[in-house]
Each structure stands twice: as structure tokens, then as C-alpha cells.
Design an enzyme around this catalytic site. Structure first.
Site: not given
Ligand code: AMP
Length: 218
Positions: A13, A88, A122, A155, A166
Site C-alpha cells: 500500500k 478502521r 524479507r 524480523r 496479522r
Molecule cells: P498501522 O501502521 O496502520 O498498522 O497502525 C499502527 C497502530 O496505530 C495500530 O496498531 C493502532 O494502534 C494505531 N492506529 C492506526 N490507525 C488507527 C485507527 N484508524 N484506529 C485506531 N488505531 C489506529
């Protein structure tokens, strides 16, 4: 052009968003990136969200919605934006509809096996952080970083069992959001199972087909 990008970890993405951002001159807004940066800077917001982010739990809706609302008011979002990682939850999706009108939602898809192969191949240099891939971008000497000679490792997050978990979490979290936008007729599925050189032009074509012409270069 107000877009939402949805896709599991490892789908690429970030690469597609940065290509669209460049071609259309609109910002790529990742709530995960915003939170990580705020935590790094030690801001008040960073302190509030740190524990959730570190535990991989969702930050409370009120906080995330306020962050996005403020970000979308900034000057660089006038011509549009790409939202990544938001919404989300259904509450976030409904709040977003009140803040602005979304034009299109791209739902990037690939079979689990493709994603697992990409991520589990990776390799990361434990000294300088350079990234390689066993198959697509191997180091010159196996197990050794070309740049600094450090040892390459996989990792913990990139182990196949962890990736599978995941992907499962992603599916559970985003299924209602995908359904929400499908019902509104805004969702477009994009096959992202090939390399970026193939998927990026495909994404740009989808946008053109939906009537979004890139701005003329000045
Ligand atoms: P990501 O890089 O999108 O996986 O986001 C990393 C972390 O940020 C997630 O595991 C959440 O803890 C928090 N986070 C990011 N976007 C959101 C969202 N839209 N709603 C709630 N938590 C978020």
C-alpha cells in the site's frame, strides 16, 4: 480526489500511495505513521496513544477521529488526499462521512500465500536496517549486508505464523469497513498479487477510469 486505501500488511500500500501521491499531487495520510511520529517526538498526543500502538491495540475512536479531522483541514488536502489505516471502525467511517465526502475506496487484494512469500522472504540488516528479499533482492553474499557487512536477520513479525495471524486480524478488523463502502458503491477491488511495476500502473488506470485525470504539469 479523496481516496481511502485498504489492504493487509505486506500488500504494498505504501508504494501505491506514494505513486498516486506523486502523480496527483495529494498527500498520503497514514494514521499509523502519524502516531509513530508523535510518539517519537514525545508530544502530548504521542503520550496518549503510545500504549495502544505498542500493544497493537486500536487507539480510541475519539482520538483518531480528531487527529484525522485536523489533518484534513490542512491546506495540502484541498485537492484531495489518500487515507491509509483509517477508517478502521464503523464509528470512524461514519465520522469521516461527516467530515468530508470520500470519492473512492481502493481495496488491495492478494492471496495470503503471495503476501506470506513476500514478507517471510524479507531480510533486515541487524546493524544498519537495510532491507533485502531472499528472492527479489538478495544480498551479494548470503546472510551479509552489502552496505555495512552486518548480519541479516528475519524480523519476528515476518515469520510465516506471525504473518498469518496479522492477516487474520486485518480481515476481522476491516471486513465491516469493506462492507460499508461496498454498500455505498465506493469500493473498487484492485489485484495486487504481482510486482509493484505492474500494480502501480494498474492503480493509476483505475483512477483514470473513474474520471480522475492527473493535474497538467506546469
Ligand atoms: P498501522 O501502521 O496502520 O498498522 O497502525 C499502527 C497502530 O496505530 C495500530 O496498531 C493502532 O494502534 C494505531 N492506529 C492506526 N490507525 C488507527 C485507527 N484508524 N484506529 C485506531 N488505531 C489506529
Amino acid at each position: 480526489m479523496r481516496l481511502v486505501f485498504i489492504g493487509p500488511p505486506g500488500i504494498g500500500k505504501g508504494t501505491y500511495a506514494s505513486a498516486v501521491s506523486k502523480v496527483y499531487g495529494i498527500p498520503h495520510i497514514s494514521t499509523g505513521d502519524i502516531f509513530r511520529e508523535e510518539i517519537k517526538q514525545g508530544t502530548e498526543l504521542g503520550r496518549k496513544v503510545k500504549e495502544y500502538v505498542e500493544r497493537g491495540e486500536l487507539v480510541p475512536d475519539e482520538i483518531v477521529i480528531e487527529v484525522v479531522r485536523k489533518r484534513l483541514l490542512q491546506e495540502d488536502c484541498k485537492r484531495g488526499f489518500i487515507l491509509d489505516g483509517f477508517p478502521r471502525t464503523l464509528k470512524q467511517a461514519e465520522a469521516l462521512d461527516k467530515i468530508t465526502k470520500i470519492d473512492l475506496v481502493l481495496n488491495f487484494k492478494a492471496p495470503d500465500e503471495v503476501i506470506i512469500e513476500r514478507l517471510s522472504g524479507r531480510l533486515i540488516c541487524s546493524k544498519c536496517g537495510a532491507i533485502y528479499h531472499r528472492k527479489w533482492m538478495p544480498p551479494k553474499k548470503p546472510g551479509i549486508c552489502d552496505k555495512c557487512g552486518g548480519p541479516l536477520i528475519t524480523r519476528e513479525d515476518d515469520r510465516p505464523e506471525v504473518i498469518r495471524h496479522r492477516l487474520e486480524l486485518f480481515r476481522r478488523q476491516f471486513a465491516p469497513i469493506i462492507e460499508y463502502y461496498r454498500r455505498k458503491g465506493l469500493l473498487v477491488d484492485v489485484d495486487a498479487s504481482e510486482q509493484a511495476e505492474i500494480v502501480v500502473p494498474r492503480v493509476l488506470k483505475v483512477l483514470e477510469e473513474h474520471g480522475f485525470k492527473p493535474p497538467a504539469k506546469s
